[in-house]
Scaffold this motif. Sequence first.
Motif, short mmCIF file in Angstrom:
data_model
loop_
_atom_site.label_atom_id
_atom_site.label_comp_id
_atom_site.label_asym_id
_atom_site.label_seq_id
_atom_site.Cartn_x
_atom_site.Cartn_y
_atom_site.Cartn_z
N GLU A 74 -63.06 -34.52 -8.91
CA GLU A 74 -63.51 -35.56 -9.83
C GLU A 74 -62.61 -36.77 -9.68
O GLU A 74 -61.43 -36.65 -9.38
N GLU A 125 -69.11 -41.92 -9.15
CA GLU A 125 -70.44 -41.34 -9.12
C GLU A 125 -71.55 -42.39 -9.00
O GLU A 125 -72.73 -42.10 -9.22
N HIS A 168 -69.50 -34.54 -18.96
CA HIS A 168 -68.91 -33.23 -18.68
C HIS A 168 -68.80 -32.45 -19.97
O HIS A 168 -68.34 -32.98 -20.98
ZN LIG Z 1 -68.58 -35.99 -13.14
#
Ligand SMILES: [Zn+2]
Length: 205
Positions: A5, A106, A127
């Motif tokens: 991440e 992202e 998340h």
């Molecule tokens: Zn993520």
Amino acid sequence: MTIDEGYIKYRSFWTKAPIPNAAVTEELDTWRRPLRAAGLIGQYEELGIGYGNISIRCGEPGQFLISGTQTGHLEETDKTHYALVTSYNTHANIVCSVGPVQASSEAMTHAAIYGLDTNIGAIVHVHDRVLWRNLINTLPTTRADVAYGTPQMANEFRRLYRDTPFRQTGLAVMAGHEEGLLSFGITLEEATKKMLDLLGSSLDA
Ligand SMILES: [Zn+2]
């Protein structure tokens, strides 16, 4: 848990400059707040890695405003915390953006989803461990061997849109991105409320 991440996997062409659509960031912050308050956007404290991001269609066709990378820890956001994705190429793994901060890691996934349908106006990526565990392979789910922020993840969302109820419900789980879920809507309000409703129904259960 495995942390994959927070770092950018696409080739980023970033112009550091104020965003041209600052007023829209007020709407982004308005809907980010309840997500942040619910812990759906935040930071893994022990690692200092932010998670969760939101975006809204804005500017020229195909462009969108998205949270900047590593802004998950912020309680409140303003025009200095967002980037405008101006163009992208999922095959070449390139994202071009302008803003005071670089676009979220992202951004490639968001770009691919906007590319599916011009009616998709906003995207929320969060998340949550409990939602992820409970809903994996119940909601439309991307493959476990596909990691976040890659062209393969973009292809996975295309597959879900074509072959699963994702197109109607606008909700999906990312099996290869631990704790990751995603929603879209015509508006940012719709995309946000879908995710908050999911959290609400899991608390009732
Ligand atoms: Zn993520």
